[in-house]
Design a protein around this motif. Structure first.
Motif, PDB file in Angstrom:
ATOM      1  N   ARG A 149      55.597  44.764  46.320  1.00 36.86           N
ATOM      2  CA  ARG A 149      56.437  44.017  47.260  1.00 36.86           C
ATOM      3  C   ARG A 149      57.539  43.212  46.585  1.00 36.86           C
ATOM      4  NH1 ARG A 149      51.697  41.240  50.996  1.00 36.86           N
ATOM      5  NH2 ARG A 149      51.579  42.902  52.557  1.00 36.86           N
ATOM      6  N   MET A 150      57.234  42.658  45.417  1.00 34.47           N
ATOM      7  CA  MET A 150      58.188  41.753  44.768  1.00 34.47           C
ATOM      8  C   MET A 150      58.121  41.956  43.261  1.00 34.47           C
ATOM      9  SD  MET A 150      57.573  38.201  46.910  1.00 34.47           S
ATOM     10  CE  MET A 150      55.849  37.995  46.442  1.00 34.47           C
ATOM     11  N   ARG A 256      56.749  39.905  36.211  1.00 32.63           N
ATOM     12  CA  ARG A 256      55.660  39.806  37.185  1.00 32.63           C
ATOM     13  C   ARG A 256      55.924  40.786  38.316  1.00 32.63           C
ATOM     14  NH1 ARG A 256      55.934  33.481  38.268  1.00 32.63           N
ATOM     15  NH2 ARG A 256      58.082  33.915  37.709  1.00 32.63           N
ATOM     16  N   PHE A 258      54.369  41.920  42.037  1.00 28.40           N
ATOM     17  CA  PHE A 258      53.445  41.532  43.104  1.00 28.40           C
ATOM     18  C   PHE A 258      53.267  42.675  44.098  1.00 28.40           C
ATOM     19  CE2 PHE A 258      52.894  36.948  42.532  1.00 28.40           C
ATOM     20  CZ  PHE A 258      53.833  36.709  41.554  1.00 28.40           C
ATOM     21  N   GLY A 259      52.027  42.985  44.379  1.00 31.28           N
ATOM     22  CA  GLY A 259      51.719  43.990  45.382  1.00 31.28           C
ATOM     23  C   GLY A 259      50.930  43.371  46.523  1.00 31.28           C
ATOM     24  N   GLU A 260      50.425  44.225  47.377  1.00 31.00           N
ATOM     25  CA  GLU A 260      49.684  43.737  48.541  1.00 31.00           C
ATOM     26  C   GLU A 260      48.410  43.002  48.138  1.00 31.00           C
ATOM     27  OE1 GLU A 260      50.405  47.345  51.696  1.00 31.00           O
ATOM     28  OE2 GLU A 260      49.390  47.788  49.799  1.00 31.00           O
ATOM     29  N   ARG A 261      47.769  43.449  47.074  1.00 32.73           N
ATOM     30  CA  ARG A 261      46.434  42.929  46.750  1.00 32.73           C
ATOM     31  C   ARG A 261      46.434  41.914  45.612  1.00 32.73           C
ATOM     32  NH1 ARG A 261      42.830  46.508  44.576  1.00 32.73           N
ATOM     33  NH2 ARG A 261      41.401  44.808  44.980  1.00 32.73           N
ATOM     34  N   GLY A 262      47.526  41.851  44.869  1.00 36.15           N
ATOM     35  CA  GLY A 262      47.527  40.940  43.728  1.00 36.15           C
ATOM     36  C   GLY A 262      48.785  41.128  42.920  1.00 36.15           C
ATOM     37  N   HIS A 263      48.775  40.607  41.718  1.00 34.01           N
ATOM     38  CA  HIS A 263      49.971  40.758  40.887  1.00 34.01           C
ATOM     39  C   HIS A 263      49.605  40.898  39.422  1.00 34.01           C
ATOM     40  CE1 HIS A 263      49.478  36.323  40.439  1.00 34.01           C
ATOM     41  NE2 HIS A 263      50.028  36.507  39.271  1.00 34.01           N
ATOM     42  N   ALA A 277      45.986  39.383  38.575  1.00 30.04           N
ATOM     43  CA  ALA A 277      45.408  38.402  39.499  1.00 30.04           C
ATOM     44  C   ALA A 277      45.260  39.030  40.876  1.00 30.04           C
ATOM     45  CB  ALA A 277      46.304  37.172  39.577  1.00 30.04           C
ATOM     46  N   PHE A 278      44.197  38.705  41.522  1.00 28.42           N
ATOM     47  CA  PHE A 278      43.901  39.293  42.823  1.00 28.42           C
ATOM     48  C   PHE A 278      43.711  38.209  43.876  1.00 28.42           C
ATOM     49  CE2 PHE A 278      42.457  42.298  39.659  1.00 28.42           C
ATOM     50  CZ  PHE A 278      43.061  43.463  40.108  1.00 28.42           C
ATOM     51  N   ALA A 279      43.977  38.617  45.119  1.00 23.30           N
ATOM     52  CA  ALA A 279      43.731  37.691  46.220  1.00 23.30           C
ATOM     53  C   ALA A 279      42.236  37.491  46.442  1.00 23.30           C
ATOM     54  CB  ALA A 279      44.384  38.218  47.491  1.00 23.30           C
TER      55      ALA A 279
ATOM     56  N   HIS B 162      48.269  38.443  53.547  1.00 25.77           N
ATOM     57  CA  HIS B 162      47.724  39.196  54.676  1.00 25.77           C
ATOM     58  C   HIS B 162      48.054  38.434  55.962  1.00 25.77           C
ATOM     59  CE1 HIS B 162      45.733  41.995  52.060  1.00 25.77           C
ATOM     60  NE2 HIS B 162      45.290  40.977  51.348  1.00 25.77           N
ATOM     61  N   ALA B 247      50.499  37.460  46.378  1.00 30.57           N
ATOM     62  CA  ALA B 247      49.058  37.748  46.284  1.00 30.57           C
ATOM     63  C   ALA B 247      48.538  37.496  44.871  1.00 30.57           C
ATOM     64  CB  ALA B 247      48.791  39.199  46.690  1.00 30.57           C
ATOM     65  N   GLY B 248      47.456  36.774  44.783  1.00 30.99           N
ATOM     66  CA  GLY B 248      46.854  36.471  43.490  1.00 30.99           C
ATOM     67  C   GLY B 248      47.258  35.113  42.945  1.00 30.99           C
TER      68      GLY B 248
ATOM     69  N   PRO C 291      38.884  32.879  44.393  1.00 29.70           N
ATOM     70  CA  PRO C 291      37.873  33.849  44.810  1.00 29.70           C
ATOM     71  C   PRO C 291      36.727  33.949  43.817  1.00 29.70           C
ATOM     72  CG  PRO C 291      39.836  34.959  43.989  1.00 29.70           C
ATOM     73  CD  PRO C 291      40.147  33.498  43.992  1.00 29.70           C
TER      74      PRO C 291
END
Lengths: 380, 380, 380, 380
Positions: A149-150, A256, A258-263, A277-279, B162, B247-248, C291
């Motif tokens: 995403r970023m 860095r 960044f995706g949907e689940r972490g970065h 790193a994860f959400a 999310h 995220a993360g 988390p």
């Protein structure tokens, strides 16, 4: 090698890296435009006198016809000569490894892309040789973060926070002289690294930029700092900050993604580690030589984990790749995928398309400006 | 206190911070729009039943005429109600401490600035209470870096990567609802913090922005990520990156200010230290409670060095300042300069001017857009 | 509260921490051996004049018979008075919360253990209140590391690298005076913290020590640095290094616990994170509020993740536990396990057994010396 | 080179490091006790067939009489053969560079010291080649910290947390086999590094040890973890912790030296920086290639600052020193002081004296045990 005589900065890195894995030997060179320095350098490195050329044109001509002629040339001269030198060696049938930026204009770069079709042409975006940079790419390719995403990338230097070019510093002089470095300063010099790194790791393709260039040091003739907004073809957004007036920074290179689940977070200052790193679960710190790495990261590693590697080793990884590419090319076989992640002439040309778009955006008061896209144009 | 009933997030920080230095007591409140929660919260905190109001209008009216009426009110409701509540308490002669963002429009903010003239009105940009943030400001004010050239600020959160607002999360719902949060999402919510921090530390004044706002999570009704180029009135440049889809990241707040001689680097993740890097001498790491600190940093510290302080203590520092400001105001004396660095209603209005300019720039495809400048307009 | 008058260091931490969660109010005190300071402190904190005692004996006697007498007393005087004060309040039927070290001799400590049977007696080893310390304990208890093999703990301070006690520094004077601090200096002062932390997190029980005590600053009357080898009853080994002459350190507290599969690493300097490293998978960095945390870590957290917490919040966690323990005790019910991880009088006595063994080992030229073990003796 | 054939670990580091600065070429070798591997390795590295020896004795004999015989030999075999090989090459008039530990007994080591008088004999304690380690030594020598009071050193590995020697791992097998590694395991293997580093940087001389050795992995035949208390001749104290069962650590090498005014802190994990902390002024972070460095650190640096260097470059620095030492020796001149900080046979023998004292202390249940001191004995 063309350029890179004694006392030079980047030429020494190339010399050491090329022989790291015993895949290259330095046997011929036009090592300096200064004939004395060219001759002395050749002697110091045990290059045979008849292959110590005063001029790269003579070198290309002579090596092309020798039975034991060089297989590849390394070009480490100032930017403005890259195109002519690379073109001549390509035409002489010799493979090319060129420092970045590939050229001083998009047109020159495209000419090299066309001339290099079916050939091996490496560009030394050296940072992509770090094992943990390759791990980052492997993780994203494997979908660990979900859709990207970023992208945040910064590459900063502090050494030109003062106008060193006015006091005779050689490196500062050519890098801030449009006649030698080209129309762009810091964007061409290190912005091209930043964007290559961003595309290499994220797997995204940059679509457009909105740029704010500054000449922060009074009297400077090229931009020395640039704030650039990014839009990728996928819709992802980003920022690139490049500067050579970041006083107090030696080299500040950080990416860095960044995706949907972490970065992912990687900095050259801690080049041997990669933070993921994860959400929804604890951050992982992967280290070179440690557990949980991809085959691509392992292949790029030169020693057991816990012992630091540095920039020489990153360059050595690229040279190992180049050697494999040349060997595969000569043998008419496909390259081992683990050695296929080296930057090519197309990557070099992408850098020039980036510089070109940044300059046009800045001239249009920061308007969003698309990168010229050679591949798309050719498909059309 | 208006808002901040049991179970709330930021109200608890205010309650604890206000009494940290024994300068405030919580004696009256309209603690929730839910009357049961309002009453239960008041009981839990030993507020006398006759001062546990169901409605903030009633509270303002009643407290204004009591002999022992409150000296100051704390407003910690969702953004859309800030203006009306603050205005009413001001009009009732009660000093105001309001959460950021100050309002949901620039006009509301300016109305509060005008109404608050000659009064004490604090805005809880809480990060400016950290000792090492104050040290950063003191160092720049003392000229340690020379003239400021570049400012890089980022404030990121990952919690809205999310679409939590679709599954009933209360905080997510109001912060992404234009009707309650205002027309801006992440820029108003945390971008205002970032810009206040940047101006507070650098001593610069933001002149114009070029913004790229994104709604990264599909269906989101406000921007959730923003890449913003900055130009300051001094000519300095900068970048602000704010996102709530990182995220993360838990909370990623970092400020770097670059001057001619070096730069400052502060991150909330290591809030008790400040890095000061120079071109010509080794980097210094200053720590809360350690050697070499300014009087301003020392005053903002709550315990000896080496023991970590956190966000509660930063807020406590602001409350200590507010208490001194109110006491000085009541006594008709000048406030101790060491307690004068708290954010005011003008700072709150600057935040709204920033949000306003960002929204206009984005609507104009990222064109450079000046901030409305109340002070300059009034001088004209 | 006994001790802790205005200007004191640790008393202020206790006052703020005790009311953090609205579970305690300060209603009575013998706040200083200096009657003026005692009275002024009481007035400042709105203690009723009839409960502002000049003497702790009077306080214990009076509060024991009041209908609204205190439920618990906090003892924050110099070490030499701990035993007498704690004993008197225990005998008066009042629960006790005492600063460490619990006493100045093992015998005193054992007397308090016996006197406190069936009662609530907390000792403020404050570092065990950090959420990530509790996470560390929870992880080890869950077997994440396998059997524990090695424990490395260090607690260092730099403030006494110079002989401050010779220039009138009050804290330095009593802490280096055997008459007030007891026969041990840094081992009693902070070594007890270190060992409690090591046992608390590892779940091990210290069996024997081999100690090398030093009086590094000339003329000092107690040891100011100690290198101590550790053997645990399980066979695990370790090292404790405690020093108050570690010039350039503010507070250096770090614990590492190594098991068969990996290790844990926690430092107060980054108190909000815990590193868990494995032989066979990437290192995890757990963060407060992030988390993957245990219920025990979550319970000890005061705000959402990403915002730093500090020492006040760690103490507040202990006070929350104390409040639950007192409430459960009064109600005759079992305490919630999530509130049961607070240090008790037995832990305080363990600290004294450690000091005692260290002094004996050092006197025997570093010979391995077993800790006196009250529980084992009583079982025998 | 003796040992170091293809697939070996440390031999490759030596090969790359030796030619880094174009001061050595690999022209002869007895590269493996396995004749096929010896021959194949020699071929791969373009060693002439007549100088690819099957046996080191033959190599010493032959090279000693060749006109173009080697000037120096590198010995990278398992420990037990070091003494015989080094002795033979010394006797053949060839200079020696030997891996640590120098030998498997103190007597062997002393024999080499005596045999090497008037000769060049380097020992590759490679960590002393790091620029920031040399900076640390230079700072202490310059009195930046005042008198040294405490030294803390740790060198840990995690790779032998499991009994790899039972499953055919070659490195694990010889390193845990007393017949090949000598009577000491981890203390000889890496404890010698730790102590050399401590003495090298601090300028102190270790006087006595009190050691607790452990065989943590069941069935292991040498100690795999050691906790060691240190006393230096100056009266300074310290701790050395060495372990190869530190699960989750790749390589953990850290040295801290505390003086009257502050301390130094260096870790290999961040090898390019050195922290210098003071009691009375802010901590300084010095970085390789950055401002404020000593001539010794600058001389040991291979590239501009900000680009990481690693272990290969540290070894390359030692080899550069060795080359200067050999050249100076051959020319009968004094070595440039900037190249004189390489480890010698005396340093290698100090390591063996340390191992010897540790083994004796442990056998005496941890009693304080003095190091045998060859220099002192000879003076007596």
């Amino acid at each position: 090698m063309v350029g890179g005589g004694q006392g030079g900065f980047i030429g020494r890195v190339h010399r050491i890296a090329a022989r790291f894995d015993d895949r290259f030997a330095l046997v011929a060179g036009a090592l300096s435009s200064n004939p004395v320095r060219a001759r002395d350098s050749a002697a110091a490195w045990e290059i045979a006198p008849d292959r110590a050329y005063a001029d790269w044109r003579a070198m290309a001509a002579a090596e092309a016809v020798r039975g034991d002629g060089i297989e590849a040339v390394v070009v480490v001269t100032p930017n403005e000569s890259h195109h002519a030198i690379c073109r001549m060696f390509l035409d002489a049938g010799i493979e090319v490894i060129c420092e970045k930026p590939l050229a001083t204009s998009l047109e020159q770069a495209r000419d090299l892309v066309r001339a290099a079709r079916g050939r091996v042409f490496g560009v030394t975006y050296g940072y992509t040789g770090y094992p943990m940079v390759r791990e980052a790419r492997a993780q994203i390719a494997a979908g660990v973060l979900g859709a990207v995403r970023m992208v945040q990338v910064e590459f900063t230097l502090g050494w030109l926070a003062h106008p060193l070019e006015t006091s005779g510093n050689k490196q500062a002089s050519w890098r801030t002289d449009p006649a030698r470095a080209g129309p762009s300063g810091v964007v061409a010099d290190i912005g091209t690294h930043a964007i290559h790194l961003a595309e290499f790791v994220s797997g995204l393709r940059l679509h457009a930029v909105a740029a704010d260039l500054a000449r922060i040091v009074p009297g400077r003739r090229v931009e020395d700092s640039a704030n650039i907004l990014l839009r990728f073809t996928s819709g992802a957004r980003g920022i690139a900050w490049v500067s050579m007036v970041a006083a107090g920074v030696d080299v500040g290179l950080r990416l860095r993604v960044f995706g949907e689940r972490g970065h992912l977070d990687w900095s050259q200052a801690s080049a041997n580690e990669l933070k993921v790193a994860f959400a929804d679960e604890p951050t992982r710190v992967l280290v070179r030589g440690g557990p949980g790495l991809s085959a691509e990261a392992k292949r790029a590693s030169h020693i057991v984990g816990g012992l630091p590697e540095g920039i020489f080793e990153a360059f050595a990884t690229l040279y190992h790749d180049f050697a494999e590419a040349i060997a595969a090319h000569r043998a008419g076989r496909t390259i081992d995928p683990l050695h296929s992640w080296y930057p090519t002439v197309e990557d070099g040309a992408r850098g020039m398309a980036f510089v070109d778009a940044v300059l046009r955006s800045d001239a249009a008061d920061g308007a969003w400006t698309e990168l010229a896209d050679m591949e798309r144009e050719e498909r059309a």
